[in-house]
Design a protein around this motif. Structure first.
Motif, PDB file in Angstrom:
ATOM      1  N   LYS A 608      -3.986   0.674  -1.086  1.00  5.42           N
ATOM      2  CA  LYS A 608      -4.442   0.329  -2.432  1.00  5.42           C
ATOM      3  C   LYS A 608      -3.382  -0.523  -3.136  1.00  5.42           C
ATOM      4  O   LYS A 608      -2.191  -0.157  -3.116  1.00  5.42           O
ATOM      5  CB  LYS A 608      -4.653   1.632  -3.211  1.00  5.42           C
ATOM      6  CG  LYS A 608      -5.749   1.533  -4.203  1.00  5.42           C
ATOM      7  CD  LYS A 608      -6.115   2.907  -4.731  1.00  5.42           C
ATOM      8  CE  LYS A 608      -6.913   2.800  -5.971  1.00  5.42           C
ATOM      9  NZ  LYS A 608      -6.427   2.554  -7.204  1.00  5.42           N
ATOM     10  N   ILE A 609      -3.791  -1.631  -3.714  1.00  2.00           N
ATOM     11  CA  ILE A 609      -2.826  -2.476  -4.425  1.00  2.00           C
ATOM     12  C   ILE A 609      -2.330  -1.721  -5.656  1.00  2.00           C
ATOM     13  O   ILE A 609      -3.129  -1.188  -6.431  1.00  2.00           O
ATOM     14  CB  ILE A 609      -3.469  -3.805  -4.874  1.00  2.00           C
ATOM     15  CG1 ILE A 609      -3.901  -4.602  -3.644  1.00  2.00           C
ATOM     16  CG2 ILE A 609      -2.516  -4.627  -5.735  1.00  2.00           C
ATOM     17  CD1 ILE A 609      -4.725  -5.823  -3.944  1.00  2.00           C
ATOM     18  N   MET A 610      -0.980  -1.670  -5.814  1.00  3.38           N
ATOM     19  CA  MET A 610      -0.438  -0.969  -6.981  1.00  3.38           C
ATOM     20  C   MET A 610      -0.300  -1.937  -8.162  1.00  3.38           C
ATOM     21  O   MET A 610       0.717  -2.588  -8.344  1.00  3.38           O
ATOM     22  CB  MET A 610       0.897  -0.309  -6.647  1.00  3.38           C
ATOM     23  CG  MET A 610       0.686   0.922  -5.771  1.00  3.38           C
ATOM     24  SD  MET A 610       2.181   1.878  -5.571  1.00  3.38           S
ATOM     25  CE  MET A 610       2.303   2.754  -7.112  1.00  3.38           C
ATOM     26  N   ARG A 611      -1.371  -2.004  -8.937  1.00  2.00           N
ATOM     27  CA  ARG A 611      -1.404  -2.951 -10.057  1.00  2.00           C
ATOM     28  C   ARG A 611      -0.332  -2.647 -11.090  1.00  2.00           C
ATOM     29  O   ARG A 611       0.194  -3.540 -11.738  1.00  2.00           O
ATOM     30  CB  ARG A 611      -2.766  -2.885 -10.743  1.00  2.00           C
ATOM     31  CG  ARG A 611      -3.840  -3.406  -9.895  1.00  2.00           C
ATOM     32  CD  ARG A 611      -5.199  -3.041 -10.419  1.00  2.00           C
ATOM     33  NE  ARG A 611      -6.161  -3.560  -9.466  1.00  2.00           N
ATOM     34  CZ  ARG A 611      -6.502  -4.844  -9.429  1.00  2.00           C
ATOM     35  NH1 ARG A 611      -6.042  -5.687 -10.313  1.00  2.00           N
ATOM     36  NH2 ARG A 611      -7.328  -5.280  -8.516  1.00  2.00           N
ATOM     37  N   ARG A 612      -0.025  -1.360 -11.221  1.00  2.00           N
ATOM     38  CA  ARG A 612       1.002  -0.948 -12.173  1.00  2.00           C
ATOM     39  C   ARG A 612       2.329  -1.640 -11.855  1.00  2.00           C
ATOM     40  O   ARG A 612       3.024  -2.146 -12.736  1.00  2.00           O
ATOM     41  CB  ARG A 612       1.152   0.578 -12.102  1.00  2.00           C
ATOM     42  CG  ARG A 612       2.277   1.169 -12.877  1.00  2.00           C
ATOM     43  CD  ARG A 612       2.363   2.672 -12.691  1.00  2.00           C
ATOM     44  NE  ARG A 612       2.722   3.114 -11.347  1.00  2.00           N
ATOM     45  CZ  ARG A 612       3.942   3.038 -10.820  1.00  2.00           C
ATOM     46  NH1 ARG A 612       4.930   2.510 -11.510  1.00  2.00           N
ATOM     47  NH2 ARG A 612       4.185   3.476  -9.584  1.00  2.00           N
ATOM     48  N   VAL A 613       2.655  -1.682 -10.562  1.00  6.15           N
ATOM     49  CA  VAL A 613       3.912  -2.292 -10.133  1.00  6.15           C
ATOM     50  C   VAL A 613       3.862  -3.810 -10.364  1.00  6.15           C
ATOM     51  O   VAL A 613       4.797  -4.419 -10.898  1.00  6.15           O
ATOM     52  CB  VAL A 613       4.172  -1.969  -8.638  1.00  6.15           C
ATOM     53  CG1 VAL A 613       5.371  -2.732  -8.107  1.00  6.15           C
ATOM     54  CG2 VAL A 613       4.333  -0.471  -8.450  1.00  6.15           C
ATOM     55  N   LEU A 614       2.733  -4.394  -9.982  1.00  3.60           N
ATOM     56  CA  LEU A 614       2.563  -5.839 -10.191  1.00  3.60           C
ATOM     57  C   LEU A 614       2.725  -6.191 -11.665  1.00  3.60           C
ATOM     58  O   LEU A 614       3.446  -7.120 -12.030  1.00  3.60           O
ATOM     59  CB  LEU A 614       1.143  -6.211  -9.814  1.00  3.60           C
ATOM     60  CG  LEU A 614       0.920  -6.962  -8.519  1.00  3.60           C
ATOM     61  CD1 LEU A 614      -0.561  -7.089  -8.257  1.00  3.60           C
ATOM     62  CD2 LEU A 614       1.549  -8.345  -8.575  1.00  3.60           C
ATOM     63  N   LYS A 615       2.070  -5.418 -12.482  1.00  9.96           N
ATOM     64  CA  LYS A 615       2.094  -5.684 -13.921  1.00  9.96           C
ATOM     65  C   LYS A 615       3.518  -5.558 -14.462  1.00  9.96           C
ATOM     66  O   LYS A 615       3.973  -6.391 -15.242  1.00  9.96           O
ATOM     67  CB  LYS A 615       1.162  -4.704 -14.633  1.00  9.96           C
ATOM     68  CG  LYS A 615       1.058  -4.962 -16.102  1.00  9.96           C
ATOM     69  CD  LYS A 615      -0.334  -4.722 -16.607  1.00  9.96           C
ATOM     70  CE  LYS A 615      -0.417  -5.185 -18.053  1.00  9.96           C
ATOM     71  NZ  LYS A 615      -1.688  -5.700 -18.424  1.00  9.96           N
TER      72      LYS A 615
END
Ligand code: PRX
Length: 646
Positions: A608-615
């Protein structure tokens, strides 16, 4: 009743406010009694047997057994009254052309066009797609469609041919109303050419558009297929001015219209609103928001292609016999004082727009505002995103000269009209800059934590609506399961809005933006997954993740992190191609601000892509716990790519 005990709170300093709280409490204590009374303010062919049918939650049905047509309340009721001679629309084209349309003119035109639609074979319950710019024929089309008992699906004219085709196919819509072209920032936009492409795309997906009605706006050369395409003016001019089409008696829980909006999957969802529920809720909310008076000139500076325009340019004002301004063009064309010149010219008393427009206009400086007499204004409204306190101040002081209350309205496509907003009556709801204040009568929102408990004052949680209201959707077109899953599964039985919010010590609601994979870019609602799906269509793309980052004007802008297929050269041309794919699939409103190429995306072990980290990386915030990442080096690589880009 325990769930409303602390919501909202009374405040001893404001006696009228306390009176409001008492009124509100009574309304939510017994919603059926409250809405029964409200619905009686409108015209029905037949009143209901039951105010609310809760037998199949969350598919609530309002005013069951009742029959009506929204035209009865928006048009027919004004015959033989002074309102019939009143201006319904002051329309102003971007190029300076103007049209003044009275209620009488509108009534005549809608009857003629209704007859034309019937003669073309449009039947009750057909879906008619409307892909029109901001011209009077847009409300005329909507009213004509609902008059004959059909349903409209309005598609924002800035959407691409592909986005239009997706909506035509989903709705299985065989009739389309469009225009030749229209001006935007001084240049013609060739709408009919988009339509040709969309029809081809829809055909490939098994839906054949059989009739296309074309409004002539700029008179440009267009492709025209005899037997399929019809000029609007030729159709309408066939009928005499006294043409009358009786508004079809629709069941209260029939579908009034569909409007597509973005969600957390790639596929836009067709929100279905009901005939009787939408009509009642919109009538009531419009009155509450604007304290509308006969002499008011109301201007919703937004596009009818979105719910704001459906409710606050078309049905809301017309049901109140109000005068509405409809402006066709771009906000700063030909100069940054265009909106202020419109306020001055039409003596606008109530102005309703988005924080994005205000931020844009503010950056040109106050001199553009000072050139104009804005003394007609008495109420200012805002919608679509949280309003920053400094923008609120500017709106209040520079535009409203410190005299006009600011009505900050929280709502969404799904709710039909505003749900949390003050009334402009002095003292009923004392304002706080940046807060949409309190719920409307009949509406019971709350802020909950992950376990479903109300959050204490000052603690962020998720906004929910705890009781049904007439403006709630009938469901999602063709996908009842998605309706239940999206809105009623996080908290069993409660409507989950998808927004973060906080209540303060005094029970005011502060909206803090989306809590899901939905962005608000310049106030437009765009799904990041929709954008990712678009990027994946490009043969060079292996993986893509889109997130929103703060922007001083647009509120939020999308940035895409893209992993290319092995062997593909990450050159700048490719970035432009990828931007183009998004513009073609969705439309220019979704243009990403940047595309960055990376070797891998931050993912959990389950992929699962960790959007929190990307953001966190793209907003230069703390990355936090990355122990669940499959490959922590992805974080460093992303940081490097982002630093290079900046
Ligand atoms: O995040 C909230 C934001 O707009 C979302 C709904 O978008 P849409 O369906 O396009 O409708 C916009 C026009 C009604 C919400 O989930 N939003 C809307 N109004 C406000 C807001 N956020 C903060 N303050 C508001 N007044």
């Amino acid at each position: 009743m325990s769930e409303i005990e602390n919501l909202p709170y009374k405040d001893k300093r404001f006696p009228y406010h306390n009176a409001y709280i008492d009124y509100w409490r009574k309304s939510v204590d017994n919603i059926e009694e409250f809405w029964d009374q409200k619905a009686r303010e409108l015209i029905w062919y037949k009143t209901w047997d039951k105010v609310l049918d809760s037998s199949n939650p969350p598919f609530y049905r309002w005013f069951v057994g009742g029959q009506t047509n929204i035209n009865l309340n928006a048009l027919d009721r004004w015959q033989n009254t002074v309102t019939f001679n009143k201006v319904a629309y002051y329309w102003e084209g971007e190029d300076g052309t103007a049209r003044v349309i009275t209620y009488r003119d509108l009534y005549k035109e809608v009857n003629k066009f209704s007859k034309a639609l019937i003669d073309l074979g449009v039947k009750e319950n057909d879906v008619v797609t409307v892909y029109l710019p901001m011209i009077p024929e847009l409300p005329i089309s909507m009213l004509s469609i609902t008059r004959i008992g059909a349903m409209h699906s309005v598609v924002f004219s800035g959407f691409s041919p592909e986005a239009l085709a997706t909506r035509i196919v989903d709705a299985k819509s065989k009739v389309l109303i469009t225009a030749d072209s229209y001006p935007r920032n001084g240049k013609p936009i060739e709408l009919k050419k988009n339509v040709e492409q969309a029809i081809m795309l829809a055909k490939n997906q098994g839906v054949n558009v059989e009739k296309v009605i074309v409004v002539k706006r700029l008179g440009s050369e267009i492709p025209f297929t005899e037997g399929r395409d019809y000029w609007y003016h030729e159709l309408v001019n066939k009928y005499p001015d006294n043409t009358y089409v009786k508004p079809v008696a629709r069941k209260s829980d029939d579908i009034l219209f569909i409007l597509y909006t973005s969600g957390t999957t790639g596929k836009p969802k067709g929100i279905m609103h009901s005939v009787g529920g939408y009509m009642t809720y919109v009538y009531h909310a419009f009155k509450w928001n604007w304290d509308i008076r006969p002499e008011d000139v109301h201007w919703t500076f937004a596009d009818v292609g979105w719910i704001t325009g459906h409710t606050y340019i078309v049905y809301g004002p017309l049901m109140h016999g109000a005068t509405e301004v409809m402006y066709e063009g771009a906000p700063v064309y030909p100069a940054p004082d265009r909106p202020w010149s419109i306020v001055e010219k039409y003596k606008v008393t109530i102005l309703y727009t988005s924080p994005t427009s205000l931020r844009l206009l503010r950056q040109y400086g106050d001199d553009w505002v000072k050139k104009h007499d804005l003394s007609s204004l008495r109420i200012l409204g805002t919608v679509g995103e949280p309003i920053n306190p400094d923008v609120w101040d500017w709106y209040f002081n520079v535009i409203g000269k410190g005299k006009c209350p600011i009505v900050d309205t929280w709502w969404m496509t799904e709710t039909s009209a505003s749900m949390i907003a003050p009334s402009p009556h002095l003292g009923l709801v004392p304002l706080k800059p940046g807060s949409a204040t309190y719920p409307l009568p009949g509406i019971l929102p709350d802020v909950l934590d992950d376990n479903g408990n109300p959050t204490p004052p000052g603690v962020k949680g998720y906004l929910v609506i705890k009781k049904p209201w007439p403006g709630m959707p009938l469901g999602i077109w063709g996908d009842p399961e998605r309706y239940v899953k999206t809105y009623f599964s996080k908290y069993q039985g409660l409507f989950y809005a998808g927004d973060y919010a906080v209540k303060d010590e005094e029970g005011y609601f502060w909206l803090l933006g989306r809590a899901d994979e939905v962005l608000k870019v310049a106030g437009h609602r765009i799904g990041t997954i929709e954008m990712e799906d678009a990027l994946l269509k490009h043969p060079a793309v292996a993986e893509a993740a889109v997130i929103g980052v703060p922007d001083p004007i647009k509120g939020e802008v999308p940035i895409a992190a893209v992993v290319l297929k092995t062997g593909v050269d990450p050159k700048d041309d490719l970035k432009n191609e990828l931007i183009d794919v998004i513009r073609k699939t969705i439309g220019p409103i979704a243009t990403p601000q940047a595309i960055i190429f990376v070797k891998k995306l931050p993912k959990t072990r389950s992929g699962k892509i960790m959007r929190r980290v990307l953001k966190a990386i793209l907003t230069n915030g703390p990355v936090g716990d990355v122990s669940t990442l499959e490959d922590p080096t992805s974080v460093d690589e992303l940081k490097r790519a982002w630093d290079e880009f900046k």
